[in-house]
Scaffold this motif. Structure first.
Motif, PDB file in Angstrom:
ATOM      1  N   VAL A  14       4.878   7.046  -1.408  1.00  0.00           N
ATOM      2  CA  VAL A  14       4.494   5.721  -0.927  1.00  0.00           C
ATOM      3  C   VAL A  14       3.940   5.917   0.469  1.00  0.00           C
ATOM      4  N   MET A  15       2.721   5.445   0.703  1.00  0.00           N
ATOM      5  CA  MET A  15       2.075   5.666   1.992  1.00  0.00           C
ATOM      6  C   MET A  15       1.316   4.436   2.433  1.00  0.00           C
ATOM      7  N   ALA A  16       1.063   4.343   3.734  1.00  0.00           N
ATOM      8  CA  ALA A  16       0.295   3.237   4.285  1.00  0.00           C
ATOM      9  C   ALA A  16      -1.185   3.567   4.193  1.00  0.00           C
ATOM     10  N   ARG A  17      -1.971   2.580   3.776  1.00  0.00           N
ATOM     11  CA  ARG A  17      -3.429   2.743   3.715  1.00  0.00           C
ATOM     12  C   ARG A  17      -4.068   1.417   4.102  1.00  0.00           C
ATOM     13  N   GLY A  18      -4.539   1.328   5.349  1.00  0.00           N
ATOM     14  CA  GLY A  18      -5.097   0.065   5.830  1.00  0.00           C
ATOM     15  C   GLY A  18      -4.033  -1.012   5.771  1.00  0.00           C
ATOM     16  N   THR A  69       5.219   6.234  12.283  1.00  0.00           N
ATOM     17  CA  THR A  69       5.859   7.548  12.228  1.00  0.00           C
ATOM     18  C   THR A  69       4.953   8.618  11.618  1.00  0.00           C
ATOM     19  N   LYS A  70       3.805   8.170  11.065  1.00  0.00           N
ATOM     20  CA  LYS A  70       2.856   9.085  10.408  1.00  0.00           C
ATOM     21  C   LYS A  70       3.538   9.871   9.278  1.00  0.00           C
ATOM     22  N   LYS A  71       4.415   9.180   8.553  1.00  0.00           N
ATOM     23  CA  LYS A  71       5.132   9.791   7.436  1.00  0.00           C
ATOM     24  C   LYS A  71       4.748   9.100   6.123  1.00  0.00           C
ATOM     25  N   VAL A  72       5.089   9.751   5.023  1.00  0.00           N
ATOM     26  CA  VAL A  72       4.977   9.152   3.697  1.00  0.00           C
ATOM     27  C   VAL A  72       6.352   9.230   3.045  1.00  0.00           C
ATOM     28  N   ALA A  73       6.638   8.290   2.153  1.00  0.00           N
ATOM     29  CA  ALA A  73       7.949   8.236   1.501  1.00  0.00           C
ATOM     30  C   ALA A  73       7.902   8.934   0.147  1.00  0.00           C
ATOM     31  N   VAL A  74       8.885   9.775  -0.125  1.00  0.00           N
ATOM     32  CA  VAL A  74       9.036  10.403  -1.434  1.00  0.00           C
ATOM     33  C   VAL A  74       9.976   9.529  -2.253  1.00  0.00           C
ATOM     34  N   ALA A  75       9.548   9.128  -3.437  1.00  0.00           N
ATOM     35  CA  ALA A  75      10.327   8.177  -4.235  1.00  0.00           C
ATOM     36  C   ALA A  75      10.285   8.549  -5.712  1.00  0.00           C
ATOM     37  N   LYS A  76      11.135   7.882  -6.481  1.00  0.00           N
ATOM     38  CA  LYS A  76      11.127   8.008  -7.940  1.00  0.00           C
ATOM     39  C   LYS A  76      11.012   6.624  -8.550  1.00  0.00           C
ATOM     40  N   LEU A  77      10.355   6.539  -9.699  1.00  0.00           N
ATOM     41  CA  LEU A  77      10.302   5.294 -10.457  1.00  0.00           C
ATOM     42  C   LEU A  77      10.085   5.617 -11.922  1.00  0.00           C
ATOM     43  N   VAL A  78      10.396   4.658 -12.774  1.00  0.00           N
ATOM     44  CA  VAL A  78      10.192   4.811 -14.211  1.00  0.00           C
ATOM     45  C   VAL A  78       9.126   3.823 -14.651  1.00  0.00           C
ATOM     46  N   ILE A  79       8.072   4.326 -15.292  1.00  0.00           N
ATOM     47  CA  ILE A  79       7.040   3.479 -15.891  1.00  0.00           C
ATOM     48  C   ILE A  79       7.126   3.683 -17.386  1.00  0.00           C
ATOM     49  N   PRO A 133      -3.378   7.427  -8.383  1.00  0.00           N
ATOM     50  CA  PRO A 133      -3.075   6.484  -7.304  1.00  0.00           C
ATOM     51  C   PRO A 133      -2.962   5.026  -7.785  1.00  0.00           C
ATOM     52  N   TYR A 134      -2.129   4.255  -7.073  1.00  0.00           N
ATOM     53  CA  TYR A 134      -1.980   2.823  -7.332  1.00  0.00           C
ATOM     54  C   TYR A 134      -1.843   2.083  -6.001  1.00  0.00           C
ATOM     55  N   TYR A 135      -2.232   0.821  -5.999  1.00  0.00           N
ATOM     56  CA  TYR A 135      -1.931  -0.046  -4.870  1.00  0.00           C
ATOM     57  C   TYR A 135      -0.618  -0.772  -5.152  1.00  0.00           C
ATOM     58  N   LEU A 136       0.181  -0.965  -4.112  1.00  0.00           N
ATOM     59  CA  LEU A 136       1.385  -1.789  -4.209  1.00  0.00           C
ATOM     60  C   LEU A 136       1.095  -3.118  -3.535  1.00  0.00           C
ATOM     61  N   ALA A 137       1.426  -4.217  -4.195  1.00  0.00           N
ATOM     62  CA  ALA A 137       1.218  -5.553  -3.633  1.00  0.00           C
ATOM     63  C   ALA A 137       2.557  -6.264  -3.544  1.00  0.00           C
ATOM     64  N   PHE A 166       5.417  -5.417   4.936  1.00  0.00           N
ATOM     65  CA  PHE A 166       4.663  -5.016   6.126  1.00  0.00           C
ATOM     66  C   PHE A 166       5.533  -4.239   7.114  1.00  0.00           C
ATOM     67  N   LEU A 167       6.839  -4.481   7.090  1.00  0.00           N
ATOM     68  CA  LEU A 167       7.751  -3.685   7.914  1.00  0.00           C
ATOM     69  C   LEU A 167       7.689  -2.223   7.501  1.00  0.00           C
ATOM     70  N   LEU A 168       7.773  -1.959   6.201  1.00  0.00           N
ATOM     71  CA  LEU A 168       7.714  -0.584   5.710  1.00  0.00           C
ATOM     72  C   LEU A 168       6.338   0.021   5.971  1.00  0.00           C
ATOM     73  N   ARG A 169       5.274  -0.753   5.717  1.00  0.00           N
ATOM     74  CA  ARG A 169       3.919  -0.238   5.955  1.00  0.00           C
ATOM     75  C   ARG A 169       3.744   0.194   7.407  1.00  0.00           C
ATOM     76  N   ASP A 170       4.169  -0.664   8.347  1.00  0.00           N
ATOM     77  CA  ASP A 170       3.982  -0.363   9.765  1.00  0.00           C
ATOM     78  C   ASP A 170       4.886   0.780  10.221  1.00  0.00           C
ATOM     79  N   ALA A 171       6.090   0.874   9.636  1.00  0.00           N
ATOM     80  CA  ALA A 171       6.990   1.979   9.983  1.00  0.00           C
ATOM     81  C   ALA A 171       6.376   3.317   9.561  1.00  0.00           C
TER      82      ALA A 171
END
Length: 275
Positions: free
Chosen positions: A152-156, A133-143, A110-114, A124-129
């Motif tokens: 990607v999910m809302a947490r507090g 909707t009680k959904k989580v986003a499926v995404a890809k990224l390269v580290i 897990p990671y926090y996104l800032a 905050f638009l994405l967090r509140d959406a």
């Protein structure tokens, strides 16, 4: 703000939300250095040439991919970054799902996104959406040089990113053979099952992660602290901290949401027409 592990943007339709990736873990692993018992000097691991046996300076070390036995092709850092610039700078949202649908076997780290400066509105638009909707986003990224699947999910007040394993990185029940035919047969009695179920019920409580402690870590640290207090510490040289490179990106805000919705509708309409 703490040093970020990764810096880029969340791609939400046509909207880009610049963010940084921050660790959500507070690791308590005990790390030991290898020392020479004779004089308490640090044992170093040198990068040496398999051909000459001599140490190779960092500026001469390159990345090579072995495409057949004994034959390599070399890729520079510039070529690795150039391979897919968008992927190395973007958390690209592909779908939205219910969290309960995701098998915990896929969870990795897990990671926090800032939000970066100026990106708060989209963040905050994405967090509140996601919350509404009680959904989580499926995404890809390269580290660094590895692509990851992620949620990607809302947490507090925050957006949280959970790295996932790809499906090919998780073995299914059909791919493992740890149980032979005889092991799969139930050898317990109905009475024993009932007693086990009663024991489970008796030990059932509400989930509270704070009540579970790493007692091994605590005991080892007590031993270390006792030795330090007893004057048994030794002076050794410290290694320099490794720096983590970061990349920059820009923000493009709210008017793109409507275009994203329109593009999504067109895609669905074309899909229906083909069906």
């Amino acid at each position: 703000m703490a040093a970020s592990i990764w810096k880029g943007s969340i791609s939400f339709g046509l909207l880009n939300i610049p963010v940084t990736l921050q660790s959500a873990q507070s690791e308590k692993e005990i790390h030991f250095s290898m020392l020479d018992k004779k004089d308490m000097s640090r044992i170093k691991y040198k990068k040496v040439s398999a051909k000459t046996g001599q140490e190779v300076p960092g500026d001469r070390i390159v990345k090579g991919y072995e495409y057949q036995s004994g034959r390599y092709v070399v890729l520079s850092e510039a070529e690795l970054k150039k391979a897919n610039t968008k992927a190395t700078q973007t958390i690209d949202i592909e779908d939205f799902v219910l969290l309960a649908e995701v098998d915990p076997l896929f969870f990795d780290r897990p990671y926090y996104l800032a939000p970066q400066k100026g990106a708060e509105k989209g963040y905050f638009l994405l967090r509140d959406a996601l919350q509404e909707t009680k959904k989580v986003a499926v995404a890809k990224l390269v580290i660094r040089i590895k692509q990851h699947l992620a949620l990607v999910m809302a947490r507090g007040p925050y957006l949280v990113l959970e790295l996932l394993r790809f499906s090919h990185e998780v073995k299914s029940e059909k791919q493992v053979h740890f149980l032979n035919a005889s092991m799969k047969k139930r050898s317990y009695s109905a009475k024993e099952l009932k007693m086990a179920e009663d024991l489970v019920d008796g030990m059932t409580s509400k989930w509270n992660p704070d009540q579970y402690r790493d007692t091994y870590y605590q005991d080892v640290m007590k031993t270390i602290q006792r030795k330090v207090r007893g004057g048994k510490g030794h002076k050794v040289s410290e290694a320099k901290a490794e720096k983590i490179e970061a990349t920059d990106n820009v923000i493009d805000l709210m008017p793109l949401l409507q275009k994203s919705l329109q593009a999504r509708k067109k895609t669905k309409r074309k899909t229906r027409l083909r069906a």
